[in-house]
Scaffold this active site. Structure first.
Site, mmCIF file in Angstrom:
data_model
loop_
_atom_site.group_PDB
_atom_site.id
_atom_site.type_symbol
_atom_site.label_atom_id
_atom_site.label_comp_id
_atom_site.label_asym_id
_atom_site.label_seq_id
_atom_site.Cartn_x
_atom_site.Cartn_y
_atom_site.Cartn_z
ATOM 1 N N ASP A 61 14.218 22.319 60.546
ATOM 2 C CA ASP A 61 14.776 22.539 59.219
ATOM 3 C C ASP A 61 16.198 23.090 59.371
ATOM 4 O O ASP A 61 16.395 24.114 60.045
ATOM 5 C CB ASP A 61 13.867 23.552 58.492
ATOM 6 C CG ASP A 61 14.195 23.643 57.020
ATOM 7 O OD1 ASP A 61 15.393 23.605 56.676
ATOM 8 O OD2 ASP A 61 13.252 23.764 56.221
ATOM 9 N N THR A 132 29.141 12.676 48.753
ATOM 10 C CA THR A 132 28.918 11.814 47.588
ATOM 11 C C THR A 132 30.149 11.756 46.688
ATOM 12 O O THR A 132 30.962 12.690 46.659
ATOM 13 C CB THR A 132 27.719 12.374 46.784
ATOM 14 O OG1 THR A 132 27.627 11.681 45.549
ATOM 15 C CG2 THR A 132 27.873 13.853 46.473
ATOM 16 N N TYR A 157 23.150 19.626 41.996
ATOM 17 C CA TYR A 157 23.250 18.787 43.213
ATOM 18 C C TYR A 157 24.711 18.599 43.613
ATOM 19 O O TYR A 157 25.104 18.874 44.750
ATOM 20 C CB TYR A 157 22.584 17.423 42.989
ATOM 21 C CG TYR A 157 22.990 16.375 44.012
ATOM 22 C CD1 TYR A 157 22.579 16.488 45.341
ATOM 23 C CD2 TYR A 157 23.813 15.296 43.663
ATOM 24 C CE1 TYR A 157 22.964 15.535 46.297
ATOM 25 C CE2 TYR A 157 24.195 14.348 44.610
ATOM 26 C CZ TYR A 157 23.772 14.473 45.924
ATOM 27 O OH TYR A 157 24.158 13.547 46.865
ATOM 28 N N LYS A 196 14.639 7.512 42.387
ATOM 29 C CA LYS A 196 15.968 7.046 41.983
ATOM 30 C C LYS A 196 15.822 5.774 41.139
ATOM 31 O O LYS A 196 14.831 5.052 41.251
ATOM 32 C CB LYS A 196 16.838 6.781 43.222
ATOM 33 C CG LYS A 196 16.830 7.895 44.263
ATOM 34 C CD LYS A 196 17.722 9.069 43.911
ATOM 35 C CE LYS A 196 17.512 10.310 44.766
ATOM 36 N NZ LYS A 196 17.689 10.175 46.193
ATOM 37 N N PRO A 212 12.047 4.094 32.281
ATOM 38 C CA PRO A 212 12.735 5.130 31.486
ATOM 39 C C PRO A 212 14.247 5.068 31.648
ATOM 40 O O PRO A 212 14.778 5.255 32.738
ATOM 41 C CB PRO A 212 12.188 6.438 32.090
ATOM 42 C CG PRO A 212 11.727 6.087 33.468
ATOM 43 C CD PRO A 212 11.487 4.617 33.543
HETATM 44 P P1 NAD Z 1 17.066 11.306 50.979
HETATM 45 O O1 NAD Z 1 16.642 12.326 49.981
HETATM 46 O O2 NAD Z 1 16.446 9.947 50.944
HETATM 47 O O3 NAD Z 1 16.821 11.859 52.457
HETATM 48 C C1 NAD Z 1 17.171 13.170 52.830
HETATM 49 C C2 NAD Z 1 16.608 13.432 54.223
HETATM 50 O O4 NAD Z 1 16.991 14.761 54.594
HETATM 51 C C3 NAD Z 1 15.072 13.363 54.291
HETATM 52 O O5 NAD Z 1 14.675 12.680 55.464
HETATM 53 C C4 NAD Z 1 14.657 14.824 54.367
HETATM 54 O O6 NAD Z 1 13.444 15.028 55.067
HETATM 55 C C5 NAD Z 1 15.841 15.451 55.081
HETATM 56 N N1 NAD Z 1 15.992 16.877 54.762
HETATM 57 C C6 NAD Z 1 16.026 17.433 53.526
HETATM 58 N N2 NAD Z 1 16.140 18.770 53.640
HETATM 59 C C7 NAD Z 1 16.175 19.049 54.963
HETATM 60 C C8 NAD Z 1 16.285 20.261 55.708
HETATM 61 N N3 NAD Z 1 16.374 21.447 55.099
HETATM 62 N N4 NAD Z 1 16.337 20.174 57.059
HETATM 63 C C9 NAD Z 1 16.275 18.974 57.682
HETATM 64 N N5 NAD Z 1 16.124 17.808 57.022
HETATM 65 C C10 NAD Z 1 16.094 17.847 55.684
HETATM 66 O O7 NAD Z 1 18.640 11.228 50.866
HETATM 67 P P2 NAD Z 1 19.613 9.970 50.914
HETATM 68 O O8 NAD Z 1 19.648 9.336 49.587
HETATM 69 O O9 NAD Z 1 19.276 9.165 52.109
HETATM 70 O O10 NAD Z 1 21.016 10.697 51.132
HETATM 71 C C11 NAD Z 1 21.443 11.064 52.426
HETATM 72 C C12 NAD Z 1 22.779 11.763 52.333
HETATM 73 O O11 NAD Z 1 23.732 10.891 51.747
HETATM 74 C C13 NAD Z 1 22.769 13.028 51.480
HETATM 75 O O12 NAD Z 1 23.607 13.977 52.092
HETATM 76 C C14 NAD Z 1 23.344 12.569 50.153
HETATM 77 O O13 NAD Z 1 23.998 13.636 49.499
HETATM 78 C C15 NAD Z 1 24.321 11.509 50.607
HETATM 79 N N6 NAD Z 1 24.597 10.432 49.648
HETATM 80 C C16 NAD Z 1 23.565 9.747 49.061
HETATM 81 C C17 NAD Z 1 23.847 8.686 48.202
HETATM 82 C C18 NAD Z 1 22.746 7.874 47.553
HETATM 83 O O14 NAD Z 1 23.048 7.011 46.719
HETATM 84 N N7 NAD Z 1 21.475 8.078 47.888
HETATM 85 C C19 NAD Z 1 25.182 8.342 47.938
HETATM 86 C C20 NAD Z 1 26.208 9.085 48.539
HETATM 87 C C21 NAD Z 1 25.896 10.118 49.402
HETATM 88 O O1 DAU Z 2 26.790 8.594 43.266
HETATM 89 C C1 DAU Z 2 26.109 8.940 44.435
HETATM 90 C C2 DAU Z 2 24.813 9.599 44.094
HETATM 91 O O2 DAU Z 2 23.956 8.585 43.581
HETATM 92 C C3 DAU Z 2 24.150 10.303 45.269
HETATM 93 O O3 DAU Z 2 24.968 11.354 45.698
HETATM 94 C C4 DAU Z 2 22.775 10.848 44.886
HETATM 95 O O4 DAU Z 2 22.145 11.400 46.022
HETATM 96 C C5 DAU Z 2 21.949 9.709 44.349
HETATM 97 O O5 DAU Z 2 20.698 10.192 43.907
HETATM 98 C C6 DAU Z 2 22.671 8.996 43.211
HETATM 99 O O6 DAU Z 2 22.759 9.857 42.042
HETATM 100 P P1 DAU Z 2 22.524 9.293 40.564
HETATM 101 O O7 DAU Z 2 22.123 10.427 39.712
HETATM 102 O O8 DAU Z 2 23.657 8.456 40.126
HETATM 103 O O9 DAU Z 2 21.272 8.304 40.865
HETATM 104 P P2 DAU Z 2 19.919 8.024 40.061
HETATM 105 O O10 DAU Z 2 19.291 6.819 40.694
HETATM 106 O O11 DAU Z 2 19.097 9.244 39.898
HETATM 107 O O12 DAU Z 2 20.450 7.606 38.622
HETATM 108 C C7 DAU Z 2 21.303 6.492 38.453
HETATM 109 C C8 DAU Z 2 21.618 6.386 36.982
HETATM 110 O O13 DAU Z 2 20.419 6.018 36.278
HETATM 111 C C9 DAU Z 2 22.083 7.675 36.356
HETATM 112 O O14 DAU Z 2 23.043 7.390 35.353
HETATM 113 C C10 DAU Z 2 20.836 8.253 35.717
HETATM 114 C C11 DAU Z 2 20.076 7.007 35.311
HETATM 115 N N1 DAU Z 2 18.598 7.116 35.327
HETATM 116 C C12 DAU Z 2 18.005 7.600 36.444
HETATM 117 C C13 DAU Z 2 16.627 7.738 36.502
HETATM 118 C C14 DAU Z 2 15.963 8.301 37.732
HETATM 119 C C15 DAU Z 2 17.851 6.694 34.231
HETATM 120 O O15 DAU Z 2 18.401 6.226 33.213
HETATM 121 N N2 DAU Z 2 16.488 6.827 34.287
HETATM 122 C C16 DAU Z 2 15.837 7.338 35.375
HETATM 123 O O16 DAU Z 2 14.585 7.447 35.355
#
Ligand code: NAD
Ligand code: DAU
Length: 353
Positions: A61, A132, A157, A196, A212
């Site tokens: 962790d 992000t 976040y 997501k 939703p």
């Molecule tokens: P995710 O939630 O799918 O995965 C996060 C991972 O981190 C998991 O494997 C979890 O077990 C691990 N983790 C969480 N807390 C931890 C801890 N305390 N110690 C060790 N491991 C831990 O996330 P993701 O969507 O793959 O995003 C990865 C990274 O990219 C994040 O830093 C996020 O901010 C960034 N990011 C995500 C998006 C997106 O669209 N998902 C976009 C831009 C940036």
């Molecule tokens: O922009 C990068 C970010 O994208 C990352 O840093 C985050 O880790 C990642 O979760 C994502 O954030 P968003 O909040 O944009 O993603 P999410 O999929 O949660 O939502 C996308 C859009 O859809 C946002 O406008 C909220 C909307 N939404 C989301 C959910 C879960 C809905 O309308 N209904 C839903 O149930």
């Protein structure tokens, strides 16, 4: 093995694609996947590479400072690619504490561990922080986020990610730690956790539940296929300028409602059902508090400096993503059982089946 790299969060959505790319592309590197396996971490994501000789999994962790020092002393990494985070905006609204612990304190623990073992020997070392576009806040109807856009986070976040970015830059400016940052837009693709928007809607279509849509559905995101993000991380890790940051985006903006309608159309086609079957499940629900109107990335810096551009069109990427979920329903069933049900019922309690 000529280089050891710790990738944090490698069992998560994006991390698993980054780990796979590095393990397969660089057999001469030792890749350490450091992950706490929270609800979002899943070693099933890496079954295809877990037996490779250049891959090691370490369950730790990042909030545990002593453990980070121990792991860094044991493996003596030359590089860190830091993706571990609490990543879901809605969960951060419900309970911000874990976001501060993991995203801020956890990042600082990693910076301290890197500093401790690299002190005075920064040549050839690199700490890549994966962040992000949400740190920049929200855009109106026009404009793009550049690397110079001022930080203006709105959700717990994004505030925690902004804070972690500041710490990473502060360690560079204060201690000379060699760092790079990437700030990416919304990813989608295989292994995306169904909290997501896109994977949640795919799961709900397949289980005949409401889709939703928050508020009026006019919120806009810039979507990038996850494998293209992994490629960008590889490029910036190896070739990005020390101390620099790079925006990564899909050149691909969609309003949520249009995106979900397109998704519905494609799923119906693939399932051989009449168009409109999935769309009938769309349900408008209460808006997300502090909901950012629009994100859109100017990714020209990484394009011009490093030659990166998304390789997958949205049409292809969405189709591949739906196919992956249709072919991996067991994965989806596993991650949506147990705690997911509790989360879903609480988050979507106003949505009636
Ligand atoms: P995710 O939630 O799918 O995965 C996060 C991972 O981190 C998991 O494997 C979890 O077990 C691990 N983790 C969480 N807390 C931890 C801890 N305390 N110690 C060790 N491991 C831990 O996330 P993701 O969507 O793959 O995003 C990865 C990274 O990219 C994040 O830093 C996020 O901010 C960034 N990011 C995500 C998006 C997106 O669209 N998902 C976009 C831009 C940036
Ligand atoms: O922009 C990068 C970010 O994208 C990352 O840093 C985050 O880790 C990642 O979760 C994502 O954030 P968003 O909040 O944009 O993603 P999410 O999929 O949660 O939502 C996308 C859009 O859809 C946002 O406008 C909220 C909307 N939404 C989301 C959910 C879960 C809905 O309308 N209904 C839903 O149930």
């Amino acid at each position: 093995m000529n280089r050891t790299i710790i990738i944090t969060g490698g069992a998560g959505f994006i991390g698993s694609h980054v780990v796979r790319n590095f393990v397969n592309k660089y057999p001469e590197y030792h890749i350490i996947n450091l992950d706490a396996l929270t609800y979002a971490g899943n070693l099933e994501n890496l079954r295809d590479i877990e037996e490779k000789p250049n891959y090691t999994f370490v369950k730790e962790d990042i909030t545990d400072a002593a453990a980070m020092i121990r792991v860094f002393e044991q493996y003596q990494p030359d590089g860190v690619i830091h993706l571990a985070a609490e990543s879901h905006v809605d969960r951060s609204i419900a309970d911000p504490t874990a976001f501060v612990m993991t995203n801020v304190i956890g990042t600082m623990n990693l910076l301290n561990a890197a500093r401790a073992i690299w002190e005075g020997q920064f040549e050839g070392k690199r700490f890549h922080h994966v962040s992000t576009d949400e740190v920049y806040g929200a855009l109106g109807d026009t404009g793009l986020f550049t690397e110079e856009t001022a930080y203006d986070p709105h959700s717990p976040y994004s505030a925690s990610k902004a804070s972690s970015d500041h710490f990473v830059r502060a360690y560079h400016d204060t201690y000379g730690l060699p760092i790079v940052l990437t700030n990416c837009s919304n990813n989608y693709g295989p292994n995306h956790f169904p909290e997501k928007l896109i994977p949640l809607c795919i799961h709900n279509i397949l289980t005949n539940q409401p889709l939703p849509i928050y508020g009026d559905g006019k919120y806009t995101r810039d979507w990038l296929y996850v494998v293209d993000h992994a490629v960008a991380i590889d490029l910036v890790f190896h070739e990005g300028k020390n101390g620099g940051s790079y925006n990564v985006g899909g050149f691909n903006e969609w309003q949520n409602i249009d995106l979900v309608k397109e998704l519905c159309k494609q799923v119906d086609e693939k399932l051989g059902r009449p168009t409109g079957t999935a769309e009938a499940l769309i349900t408008f629900v209460k808006d997300r508090p502090g909901h950012d109107l629009r994100y859109a990335i100017d990714a020209n810096k990484i394009n011009k400096e490093l030659g990166w551009y998304p390789s997958v069109t949205f049409e292809e990427g969405l189709s591949k993503t739906i196919d992956w979920f249709l072919d991996n329903q067991e994965w989806l069933d596993n991650v949506t059982s147990g705690d997911y049900q509790k989360y879903y019922e609480e988050q979507y309690k106003e949505v009636k089946k």
